[in-house]
Design an enzyme around this catalytic site. Structure first.
Site, short mmCIF file in Angstrom:
data_model
loop_
_atom_site.label_atom_id
_atom_site.label_comp_id
_atom_site.label_asym_id
_atom_site.label_seq_id
_atom_site.Cartn_x
_atom_site.Cartn_y
_atom_site.Cartn_z
N TYR A 1 -25.76 -9.40 -4.43
CA TYR A 1 -25.79 -9.86 -3.05
C TYR A 1 -24.96 -8.91 -2.20
CZ TYR A 1 -25.61 -12.67 1.13
OH TYR A 1 -25.73 -13.09 2.44
N TYR B 1 -35.42 -12.53 1.68
CA TYR B 1 -33.99 -12.78 1.64
C TYR B 1 -33.67 -14.12 0.98
CZ TYR B 1 -29.15 -12.62 3.29
OH TYR B 1 -27.79 -12.57 3.37
#
Length: 383
Positions: free
Chosen positions: A338, A288
């Site tokens: 994102y 991440y």
């Protein structure tokens, strides 16, 4: 009833919409398109879906989605806490439901219009829960501000530099340059561009921050046995974990004795305990990357290097294809899209199917992680 989810289930289908700064469709429409694409990828009918999992921050709920896609009777539905920390947890929840017989075909998804929608921290009047009263009045209004503080401490304590953060940004951008679906496709990044970019929250510059994206993604989870009869080679869910450390507070973690040992450390201990694999067995990782400093922190938390060694780990092309740990091979949150990390899951599946635009040769294991800095989750996938 099974006592472990280890290899009992598999991701059988993946789907996504286009990624862009602004898409005209609603979040519900985007969600349904991604889910139907994932079901088509698996070769399953929407009427077979009997389980749903999403994020607590997902504004498209399972009731509306189930009606819109034409699902049958639903026997399991769950939401994982947070945004970035919830991605892998959605897969874990479905794996547990399918493995224990509560459902047979599960769908996890994330739909978001962050690029064209409002900034969630804009309305400060409603964003002062008790812990935030000690940070936001003093300027830590955005996630970039909060992570910027942790990054500065990390750089001070362990000698990490902006060049280390550039290594992260560059690896993600290089992979996005190979991925036609990425928002940063054919938009190269150089060291000069990085070093001269405007500050967002020092020491984080423009390229240390994730993109703002409209888009949606979905995955279909079924039993390992059923997956073997579907369209693609199964990608097995070998292990999964969530992590919420003692005395944690989201993003800032200042209440802990050591703010730099975040939720990744807690999730990692549980993940590896329930796995037949170790960090040394991981061929490719999707870690991440809402902000570049989360990568060295996560590399340490998940055991790829020692404490304080995350910055140095990025040197020498270690995160590139052919390096020690090829990373975020679709471009990640920094350069593909994102959508709270869900594209990291689908990219992990592509790697293990052998269909990634930046394929790691003979990849058979992939670690996918959710957001470091908030209560988090991770899944370990294998062929």
């Amino acid at each position: 009833m099974v006592s472990s989810i280890k290899d009992a289930t598999a991701i059988a289908g993946i789907g996504q919409t286009a990624f862009a700064r602004q898409l005209p469709e609603s979040e519900k429409t985007l969600a349904c398109r991604a889910i139907l694409a994932a079901l088509d990828d698996a070769g399953l009918a929407a009427s077979e879906v009997d389980a749903f999992a999403s994020y607590t921050m997902e504004e498209t709920d399972e009731v509306e989605v189930a009606k819109a896609i034409g699902a049958g009777d639903v026997t399991f539905f769950a939401k994982a806490g947070y945004g970035g920390g919830g991605s892998c947890a959605t897969i874990a929840h479905l794996a547990a439901a399918v493995a224990t017989g509560q459902a047979s075909v599960g769908v996890a998804w994330r739909s978001r219009k962050r690029g064209s929608g409002p900034r969630p921290w804009k309305n400060t009047a409603v964003q002062l829960p008790t812990p935030a009263q000690w940070t936001r009045p003093f300027g830590l209004l955005r996630p970039a501000d909060e992570i910027g503080m942790l990054a500065r401490r990390y750089m001070h304590e362990y000698g990490a530099t902006r060049d280390h953060l550039f290594n992260v940004a560059l690896a993600c951008r290089n992979r996005a340059n190979q991925n036609p679906a990425a928002m940063m496709y054919e938009r190269p990044l150089t060291r000069d561009m990085y070093m001269n970019a405007r500050w967002i929250s020092e020491p984080l510059c423009l390229f240390d921050n994730c993109l703002e994206t409209d888009g949606a993604l979905a995955c279909v989870v079924v039993s390992a046995e059923r997956a073997r009869d579907l369209r693609h080679r199964p990608v097995y869910i070998h292990a999964a974990a969530q992590g919420l450390p003692a005395q944690h507070h989201g993003m800032v973690n200042y209440w802990n004795d050591d703010p730099l040992t975040g939720p990744a450390w807690t999730a990692a201990r549980h993940l590896w305990k329930n796995s037949d694999l170790t960090p040394h067995d991981v061929d490719v990782a999707q870690i991440y990357d809402a902000f570049t400093p989360l990568i060295p922190l996560s590399l340490e938390g998940y055991g790829f290097c020692g404490r304080g060694e995350g910055g140095a780990f990025t040197e020498g092309g270690a995160l590139e294809i052919g390096g020690r740990l090829p990373l975020n091979t679709g471009g990640g949150g920094l350069s593909e899209a994102y959508v709270h990390g869900f594209n990291l899951i689908t990219e992990g599946v592509k790697q293990l199917r052998g269909t990634s635009t930046a394929q790691v040769p003979d990849a058979s294991t992939c670690l996918v992680t959710a957001g470091e800095g908030v209560p988090t989750s991770a899944v370990l996938l294998r062929t």
